[in-house]
Scaffold this active site. Structure first.
Site, PDB file in Angstrom:
ATOM      1  CG  HIS A 226     -36.072  21.592 -38.577  1.00  0.00           C
ATOM      2  ND1 HIS A 226     -36.179  22.633 -37.686  1.00  0.00           N
ATOM      3  CD2 HIS A 226     -34.837  21.060 -38.372  1.00  0.00           C
ATOM      4  CE1 HIS A 226     -35.068  22.736 -36.980  1.00  0.00           C
ATOM      5  NE2 HIS A 226     -34.239  21.785 -37.360  1.00  0.00           N
ATOM      6  CG  ASP A 228     -31.832  18.071 -37.175  1.00  0.00           C
ATOM      7  OD1 ASP A 228     -32.411  19.097 -37.582  1.00  0.00           O
ATOM      8  OD2 ASP A 228     -31.287  17.989 -36.066  1.00  0.00           O
ATOM      9  CG  HIS A 284     -35.894  19.614 -33.461  1.00  0.00           C
ATOM     10  ND1 HIS A 284     -35.500  18.487 -34.167  1.00  0.00           N
ATOM     11  CD2 HIS A 284     -35.060  20.606 -33.889  1.00  0.00           C
ATOM     12  CE1 HIS A 284     -34.479  18.769 -34.946  1.00  0.00           C
ATOM     13  NE2 HIS A 284     -34.194  20.067 -34.806  1.00  0.00           N
ATOM     14  NE  ARG A 294     -31.782  29.052 -28.233  1.00  0.00           N
ATOM     15  CZ  ARG A 294     -31.364  28.074 -29.035  1.00  0.00           C
ATOM     16  NH1 ARG A 294     -30.599  28.361 -30.078  1.00  0.00           N
ATOM     17  NH2 ARG A 294     -31.707  26.824 -28.795  1.00  0.00           N
TER      18      ARG A 294
END
Length: 315
Positions: A226, A228, A284, A294
């Site tokens: 996507h 941002d 990204h 994570r």
């Protein structure tokens, strides 16, 4: 008169007699065909073995098409910046002179936030997410809006838990959060040659906790590529502060800048800050987490004061 010896009469073309008299030629054709079949079987089996190996390698944390690592987990980077041409995404939004991206790129630093600060920030995420958590692989905690993943939905933790929140967080937690945010803001301003005061925190800015649990809703599918600026029009600069270590705390989960034929990745390290301009020049995604957990915090900035949000305040 001695009888004359004559050759055998010729059989008509295509007759059975002719075929019977050519057994050796049939064998010579059959033999190469058998060799071809054996070669084909061997090739197919070999290809299957290679494919199985690649799939296994990928499941164990292979490079997943990544061709270059911008920041290895073992490195301690004082600062690394790569300039890239700006996309046209910003042209469809109001520009703010001295702030809107004219210089675009991506940077990584390990010296702005200490590992101790990262551990303390992570404890804030752990405390908040202990109140809920997604049924799928990705859980969100937003201290600004109060949004918290609970099951397949979100709740406003300030309204949902009321006064109980003051037994979970402390004023020190919120002060540390503000201090870290300010350090990240200054780092971005310096890297792109703009004034820190021209940047405004924008939404969504949030903690994320990702594990290998199967996705239950679209919110859990964090791995899609996507942009941002397309997803959130207010974003001009995006940053991520990593709160856990790649291959020590989790596998997979690397951040990947996607470029034609040359994907580049950042391996998370507690205290590492990755930042970039938010347009299509920085398409990204995040790899799927294979095991472990994570933690990170996404901190976004805008040049438009109308889209700014305030720091969270402990009350």
């Amino acid at each position: 008169m001695a009888p004359q010896r004559r050759g055998a009469p010729k059989a008509p073309e295509g007759s059975g007699a002719a075929e019977r008299r050519r057994p050796s030629s049939t064998k010579s054709v059959r033999a190469p065909r058998e060799v071809q079949r054996k070669w084909l079987r061997t090739s197919v089996l070999g290809a299957c073995a290679v494919l199985a190996g690649l799939l296994l390698w990928s499941s164990m944390g292979g490079d997943d098409g990544v061709t270059e690592v911008l920041a290895h987990r073992g490195e301690i980077l004082p600062g690394r910046f790569i300039e890239v041409p700006c996309s046209e995404d910003y042209d469809s939004h109001r520009r703010f002179e001295g702030c809107s991206p004219r210089k675009c790129g991506r940077g990584i630093t390990d010296t702005v936030i200490t590992r101790d600060e990262a551990q303390r920030i992570r404890s804030i995420a752990e405390k908040g997410l202990s109140l809920g958590g997604s049924d799928g692989g990705a859980s969100i905690l937003d201290l600004h809006s109060g949004a918290l993943s609970v099951g397949k939905h979100f709740v406003n933790l300030y309204r949902y838990f009321g006064d109980k929140i003051q037994t979970v967080f402390s004023e020190e937690d919120f002060r540390l959060y503000r201090d870290v945010r300010q350090k990240v803001q200054l780092t971005i301003a310096q890297a792109f040659g703009i004034s820190a005061s021209s940047l405004y925190l924008t939404k969504p800015t949030f903690f994320s906790r990702i594990n290998s649990t199967e996705a239950r809703t679209a919110h859990d599918e964090y791995w899609h590529a996507h942009v941002d600026k397309v997803t959130y029009g207010s974003f001009d600069y995006t940053s991520l502060l990593y709160l856990s270590d790649y291959l020590d705390d989790f596998s997979g989960g690397r951040f990947v800048f996607m470029e034609e034929g040359a994907n580049r990745t950042v391996e998370p390290r507690a205290g590492r800050v990755s930042f970039f301009t938010s347009g299509s020049e920085n398409l990204h995604r995040v790899e799927k987490v294979q095991w472990g957990t994570r933690y990170a915090v996404t901190i976004a900035f805008t040049c438009n004061p109308d889209h700014g949000i305030a720091d969270p305040v402990f009350t």
